[in-house]
Write a protein that holds these residues in place. Structure first.
Motif, short mmCIF file in Angstrom:
data_model
loop_
_atom_site.label_atom_id
_atom_site.label_comp_id
_atom_site.label_asym_id
_atom_site.label_seq_id
_atom_site.Cartn_x
_atom_site.Cartn_y
_atom_site.Cartn_z
N HIS A 54 106.17 -40.92 -19.91
CA HIS A 54 106.55 -41.84 -18.55
C HIS A 54 105.21 -41.50 -17.57
CE1 HIS A 54 108.78 -43.23 -15.36
NE2 HIS A 54 109.55 -43.70 -15.80
N PHE A 55 104.59 -40.46 -17.53
CA PHE A 55 103.47 -40.21 -16.64
C PHE A 55 102.46 -41.23 -17.16
CE2 PHE A 55 99.49 -38.27 -15.75
CZ PHE A 55 99.41 -38.58 -14.44
N LEU A 56 102.08 -41.43 -18.48
CA LEU A 56 101.05 -41.94 -19.15
C LEU A 56 101.37 -43.50 -18.78
CD1 LEU A 56 100.40 -40.40 -22.48
CD2 LEU A 56 98.88 -40.45 -20.57
N ARG A 57 102.56 -44.11 -18.87
CA ARG A 57 102.80 -45.51 -18.80
C ARG A 57 103.03 -46.02 -17.49
NH1 ARG A 57 106.76 -45.38 -24.28
NH2 ARG A 57 105.29 -44.56 -25.59
N HIS A 58 103.78 -45.00 -16.68
CA HIS A 58 103.83 -45.46 -15.36
C HIS A 58 103.25 -44.78 -14.37
CE1 HIS A 58 106.90 -47.98 -17.44
NE2 HIS A 58 107.28 -46.87 -17.92
N GLY A 59 102.52 -43.66 -14.34
CA GLY A 59 101.95 -43.09 -13.38
C GLY A 59 102.59 -41.87 -12.63
N TYR A 60 104.05 -41.74 -13.05
CA TYR A 60 104.59 -40.58 -12.47
C TYR A 60 105.76 -40.07 -13.56
CZ TYR A 60 108.10 -44.44 -11.82
OH TYR A 60 108.81 -45.29 -12.23
N THR A 61 106.23 -38.96 -13.43
CA THR A 61 107.12 -38.44 -14.52
C THR A 61 108.69 -38.81 -14.29
OG1 THR A 61 107.86 -36.36 -13.04
CG2 THR A 61 105.89 -36.24 -14.28
N LEU A 62 109.29 -38.86 -15.58
CA LEU A 62 110.43 -39.49 -15.67
C LEU A 62 111.41 -38.52 -14.48
CD1 LEU A 62 112.12 -40.79 -18.96
CD2 LEU A 62 113.54 -39.21 -17.26
N THR A 63 111.38 -37.09 -14.91
CA THR A 63 112.42 -36.35 -14.15
C THR A 63 112.15 -35.58 -12.78
OG1 THR A 63 111.50 -34.39 -15.01
CG2 THR A 63 113.03 -35.57 -16.47
N GLY A 64 110.75 -35.81 -12.47
CA GLY A 64 110.53 -35.32 -11.28
C GLY A 64 110.49 -33.78 -11.00
N THR A 65 110.64 -33.22 -12.14
CA THR A 65 110.70 -31.72 -12.18
C THR A 65 109.30 -31.28 -12.54
OG1 THR A 65 111.99 -29.74 -12.97
CG2 THR A 65 111.27 -31.35 -14.60
N SER A 66 109.22 -29.68 -12.53
CA SER A 66 107.85 -29.15 -12.95
C SER A 66 108.02 -28.20 -14.09
CB SER A 66 107.26 -28.47 -11.56
OG SER A 66 108.30 -27.50 -11.11
N PHE A 67 107.06 -28.30 -14.73
CA PHE A 67 106.88 -27.13 -15.82
C PHE A 67 105.74 -26.36 -15.78
CE2 PHE A 67 109.08 -30.80 -17.41
CZ PHE A 67 109.89 -30.33 -18.43
N ARG A 68 105.87 -25.05 -16.17
CA ARG A 68 104.94 -23.99 -16.02
C ARG A 68 104.86 -23.70 -17.80
NH1 ARG A 68 103.15 -21.62 -11.84
NH2 ARG A 68 104.21 -22.22 -9.91
N MET A 69 103.62 -23.19 -18.05
CA MET A 69 103.14 -22.81 -19.11
C MET A 69 103.87 -21.35 -19.56
SD MET A 69 101.43 -23.88 -21.63
CE MET A 69 100.88 -23.58 -22.98
N HIS A 70 104.54 -21.36 -20.63
CA HIS A 70 105.53 -20.13 -20.87
C HIS A 70 105.19 -19.65 -22.10
CE1 HIS A 70 109.66 -18.09 -20.78
NE2 HIS A 70 109.27 -17.71 -19.69
#
Length: 215
Positions: A54-70
């Motif tokens: 979604h970010f690639l195609r529209h410039g923002y994420t679909l869910t609006g949540t954040s991810f960390r490297m786990h």
């Protein structure tokens, strides 16, 4: 003369609930359509991939949540919390399972149907993630996610930021070429076993070109 029972009032059917929160709506959409045994590790990767596309195609994420490297790649604590909230609301139920090799895990199933408020573009991306990743093993899903530049750039504990990619032109080029690789290596409807090892190697130059591009 005995008293007659009072007629029982018919209960009115409750209107079907609509979930408008984008993260919860995406969770319910994926769990209702993805193949049954996804497991939590793989589900996290599917949601991350949906946000990336979604970010690639529209410039923002679909869910609006954040991810960390786990330990096992991108992980969102908010995604875990949102699923627990949906359990409390009676919309999801957690199910434990044991797969081959005595591996134990948990997944969610839809408990009560409801409507979700998602754009056609969001549904299209979620359906694409299901087609691409739905039949993969968890380790294959992780390998796929590890081909993404924001994951390559992140260290354990880091917040994964798509915006860290430096060059808009490089990002657009990568988006096109990466999706081409994925669709070639993971053809729809075919078993992708063993296909992701060459994908990781083949996308190294693409990842490097994006992360090293000048501002």
């Amino acid at each position: 003369m005995g008293l007659k029972d009072a007629p029982m009032e018919k209960q009115k059917p409750q209107p079907e609930r609509t979930i408008r929160d984008p993260l919860k709506a995406a969770i319910l959409y994926l769990w209702s359509r993805a193949p049954y045994r996804q497991g939590q590790v793989k589900f996290q990767k599917m949601m991350f991939l949906a946000d990336w596309l979604h970010f690639l195609r529209h410039g923002y994420t679909l869910t609006g949540t954040s991810f960390r490297m786990h330990h096992y790649g991108p992980y969102s604590e908010r995604l875990r919390e949102a699923q627990e909230e949906l359990e409390i609301e009676g919309l999801l139920e957690r199910v434990s399972y044991e797969s081959e090799g005595s591996h134990k895990g948990s997944l969610h199933r839809i408990r009560h149907a409801c409507k979700v408020s998602l754009s056609p573009e969001a549904k299209e991306i979620l359906d694409e993630v299901i087609r691409l990743v739905g039949r993969l093993r968890p380790d294959q899903a992780m390998n796929l996610v590890y081909t993404l530049p924001p994951v390559v750039l992140a260290r354990k504990g880091d917040l994964i930021e798509f915006e860290r990619l430096k060059s808009p032109a490089g990002l657009r080029r990568f988006a096109s070429e990466w999706e081409g690789f994925v669709k070639t290596v993971l053809p729809r409807g075919e078993e992708p076993t063993g296909a992701l090892d060459p994908l990781y190697e083949e996308t190294k130059p693409l990842r490097a070109s994006v992360s090293a591009s000048p501002d």
